[in-house]
Design a protein around this motif. Structure first.
Motif, PDB file in Angstrom:
ATOM      1  N   GLU A  42      46.133  28.890  68.670  1.00 39.75           N
ATOM      2  CA  GLU A  42      44.943  28.317  68.041  1.00 39.75           C
ATOM      3  C   GLU A  42      44.575  29.158  66.837  1.00 39.75           C
ATOM      4  OE1 GLU A  42      40.440  26.767  69.085  1.00 39.75           O
ATOM      5  OE2 GLU A  42      41.832  27.277  70.689  1.00 39.75           O
ATOM      6  N   MET A  43      44.169  28.480  65.749  1.00 34.97           N
ATOM      7  CA  MET A  43      43.828  29.172  64.516  1.00 34.97           C
ATOM      8  C   MET A  43      42.461  28.728  64.014  1.00 34.97           C
ATOM      9  SD  MET A  43      47.467  28.914  62.571  1.00 34.97           S
ATOM     10  CE  MET A  43      47.003  30.193  61.431  1.00 34.97           C
ATOM     11  N   SER A  44      41.759  29.675  63.423  1.00 34.63           N
ATOM     12  CA  SER A  44      40.506  29.360  62.742  1.00 34.63           C
ATOM     13  C   SER A  44      40.444  30.093  61.405  1.00 34.63           C
ATOM     14  CB  SER A  44      39.308  29.740  63.616  1.00 34.63           C
ATOM     15  OG  SER A  44      39.343  31.120  63.918  1.00 34.63           O
ATOM     16  N   ASP A  45      41.568  30.668  60.989  1.00 35.72           N
ATOM     17  CA  ASP A  45      41.638  31.409  59.740  1.00 35.72           C
ATOM     18  C   ASP A  45      42.998  31.166  59.084  1.00 35.72           C
ATOM     19  OD1 ASP A  45      40.878  33.083  57.698  1.00 35.72           O
ATOM     20  OD2 ASP A  45      40.658  34.869  58.945  1.00 35.72           O
ATOM     21  N   ASP A  46      43.113  31.519  57.817  1.00 37.16           N
ATOM     22  CA  ASP A  46      44.364  31.358  57.082  1.00 37.16           C
ATOM     23  C   ASP A  46      45.429  32.297  57.649  1.00 37.16           C
ATOM     24  OD1 ASP A  46      42.738  29.761  55.544  1.00 37.16           O
ATOM     25  OD2 ASP A  46      42.729  31.091  53.811  1.00 37.16           O
ATOM     26  N   CYS A  47      46.674  31.858  57.559  1.00 35.36           N
ATOM     27  CA  CYS A  47      47.791  32.666  58.034  1.00 35.36           C
ATOM     28  C   CYS A  47      48.934  32.566  57.024  1.00 35.36           C
ATOM     29  CB  CYS A  47      48.257  32.188  59.402  1.00 35.36           C
ATOM     30  SG  CYS A  47      49.652  33.137  60.039  1.00 35.36           S
ATOM     31  N   PRO A  48      49.148  33.606  56.195  1.00 32.51           N
ATOM     32  CA  PRO A  48      50.204  33.560  55.184  1.00 32.51           C
ATOM     33  C   PRO A  48      51.609  33.640  55.758  1.00 32.51           C
ATOM     34  CG  PRO A  48      49.075  35.678  55.100  1.00 32.51           C
ATOM     35  CD  PRO A  48      48.341  34.820  56.090  1.00 32.51           C
ATOM     36  N   SER A  49      51.731  34.051  57.034  1.00 37.09           N
ATOM     37  CA  SER A  49      53.058  34.136  57.650  1.00 37.09           C
ATOM     38  C   SER A  49      52.954  33.969  59.160  1.00 37.09           C
ATOM     39  CB  SER A  49      53.712  35.477  57.316  1.00 37.09           C
ATOM     40  OG  SER A  49      54.922  35.615  58.025  1.00 37.09           O
ATOM     41  N   LEU A  50      53.376  32.826  59.663  1.00 37.10           N
ATOM     42  CA  LEU A  50      53.392  32.617  61.113  1.00 37.10           C
ATOM     43  C   LEU A  50      54.353  33.582  61.808  1.00 37.10           C
ATOM     44  CD1 LEU A  50      53.177  28.734  61.494  1.00 37.10           C
ATOM     45  CD2 LEU A  50      51.470  30.416  62.171  1.00 37.10           C
ATOM     46  N   PRO A  51      55.555  33.858  61.237  1.00 37.92           N
ATOM     47  CA  PRO A  51      56.441  34.832  61.891  1.00 37.92           C
ATOM     48  C   PRO A  51      55.773  36.209  62.035  1.00 37.92           C
ATOM     49  CG  PRO A  51      57.677  33.561  60.289  1.00 37.92           C
ATOM     50  CD  PRO A  51      56.223  33.207  60.111  1.00 37.92           C
ATOM     51  N   ALA A  52      55.044  36.658  61.024  1.00 37.34           N
ATOM     52  CA  ALA A  52      54.360  37.958  61.099  1.00 37.34           C
ATOM     53  C   ALA A  52      53.261  37.947  62.153  1.00 37.34           C
ATOM     54  CB  ALA A  52      53.790  38.344  59.742  1.00 37.34           C
ATOM     55  N   LEU A  53      52.704  36.764  62.415  1.00 35.00           N
ATOM     56  CA  LEU A  53      51.666  36.615  63.427  1.00 35.00           C
ATOM     57  C   LEU A  53      52.251  36.628  64.840  1.00 35.00           C
ATOM     58  CD1 LEU A  53      48.563  36.048  63.739  1.00 35.00           C
ATOM     59  CD2 LEU A  53      49.168  33.631  63.795  1.00 35.00           C
ATOM     60  N   GLY A  54      53.571  36.444  64.933  1.00 33.02           N
ATOM     61  CA  GLY A  54      54.215  36.446  66.233  1.00 33.02           C
ATOM     62  C   GLY A  54      54.704  35.091  66.705  1.00 33.02           C
ATOM     63  N   TRP A  55      54.576  34.068  65.859  1.00 36.44           N
ATOM     64  CA  TRP A  55      55.100  32.751  66.211  1.00 36.44           C
ATOM     65  C   TRP A  55      56.624  32.870  66.200  1.00 36.44           C
ATOM     66  CZ3 TRP A  55      52.903  28.682  68.337  1.00 36.44           C
ATOM     67  CH2 TRP A  55      53.552  27.445  68.319  1.00 36.44           C
ATOM     68  N   GLY A  56      57.270  32.683  67.307  1.00 40.59           N
ATOM     69  CA  GLY A  56      58.681  32.983  67.472  1.00 40.59           C
ATOM     70  C   GLY A  56      59.655  32.020  66.830  1.00 40.59           C
ATOM     71  N   SER A  57      59.193  30.900  66.360  1.00 44.03           N
ATOM     72  CA  SER A  57      60.082  29.881  65.805  1.00 44.03           C
ATOM     73  C   SER A  57      59.724  29.638  64.339  1.00 44.03           C
ATOM     74  CB  SER A  57      59.912  28.583  66.599  1.00 44.03           C
ATOM     75  OG  SER A  57      60.637  27.532  66.013  1.00 44.03           O
ATOM     76  N   SER A  58      60.693  29.141  63.579  1.00 45.77           N
ATOM     77  CA  SER A  58      60.405  28.770  62.188  1.00 45.77           C
ATOM     78  C   SER A  58      59.862  27.345  62.108  1.00 45.77           C
ATOM     79  CB  SER A  58      61.663  28.904  61.325  1.00 45.77           C
ATOM     80  OG  SER A  58      62.636  27.960  61.745  1.00 45.77           O
ATOM     81  N   THR A  59      59.779  26.670  63.239  1.00 41.80           N
ATOM     82  CA  THR A  59      59.303  25.288  63.253  1.00 41.80           C
ATOM     83  C   THR A  59      58.066  25.140  64.140  1.00 41.80           C
ATOM     84  OG1 THR A  59      60.719  24.651  65.107  1.00 41.80           O
ATOM     85  CG2 THR A  59      61.622  24.372  62.878  1.00 41.80           C
ATOM     86  N   VAL A  60      57.356  24.048  63.904  1.00 38.50           N
ATOM     87  CA  VAL A  60      56.225  23.636  64.729  1.00 38.50           C
ATOM     88  C   VAL A  60      56.502  22.194  65.114  1.00 38.50           C
ATOM     89  CG1 VAL A  60      53.744  23.207  64.779  1.00 38.50           C
ATOM     90  CG2 VAL A  60      54.625  25.201  63.562  1.00 38.50           C
TER      91      VAL A  60
END
Length: 196
Positions: free
Chosen positions: A121-139
């Motif tokens: 869940e997000m409520s703020d900008d995220c310039p890099s999902l991989p840096a945030l820990g999202w393990g995949s390059s896709t959604v």
């Protein structure tokens, strides 16, 4: 529960020109433009967003590559498509983004289609999902609880843009093909809120 948005006149204003650098024929809009051809323009070559946030589209009928246009000047096509995966030298339709609410935006993303798999869940900008820990390059799917969001193909808000709004049918984007007529891949690596 998804926040529903209502359009009211006076909140949006875009000025468009048929030549680069604010030259040539000029027209002001405060509501949707389904086709620039209906207003004597083959395409928009420059524009100024005076109020509100707008979604621009490559083709008439809100089809093709999407561009999120926030307050400011866009003197030529590179200004709105310069960081996309391919350059689009035309914008033939546009509409206000009614749900842009930078301060109260909420978004859920899921690893698989139909809201399955890992989620965040997000409520703020995220310039890099991989840096945030999202393990995949896709959604695989999105659920927009409130506001409007721009999802980009690559980190740093680069590549194809996909506009997701809470006032789209229930804010539900179950499959990649629901992200826009140009969506070909579920690759999303950065996400930001639309500025009103």
């Amino acid at each position: 529960m998804t926040h529903r948005c209502k359009r009211s006149s006076g909140l949006w204003k875009i000025v468009v020109w048929d030549e680069p650098f604010f030259q040539g024929k000029k027209h002001e809009f405060t509501t949707d433009c389904y086709s620039t051809l209906e207003h004597g323009f083959s395409t928009v070559r420059s524009c100024r967003i005076e109020s509100g946030a707008w979604a621009g589209f490559e083709h008439c009928g809100f089809q093709g590559q999407q561009f999120v246009l926030e307050r400011g000047d866009y003197p030529c096509w590179e200004a709105w498509s310069g960081s996309n995966a391919y350059h689009v030298e035309r914008m033939c339709s546009f509409r206000p983004i009614a749900c842009a609410d930078h301060g109260r935006s909420r978004l859920m993303l899921f690893e698989q289609e139909n809201f399955q798999g890992k989620r965040a869940e997000m409520s703020d900008d995220c310039p890099s999902l991989p840096a945030l820990g999202w393990g995949s390059s896709t959604v695989g799917s999105f659920l927009v609880r409130s506001g409007a969001w721009v999802c980009s193909q690559y980190p740093g808000y680069r590549g194809f843009q996909y506009l997701l709004e809470s006032d789209s049918p229930a804010g539900e984007y179950k499959h990649v093909r629901e992200w826009g007529s140009h969506a070909q891949t579920g690759q999303v690596q950065s996400i930001r809120r639309v500025q009103q």
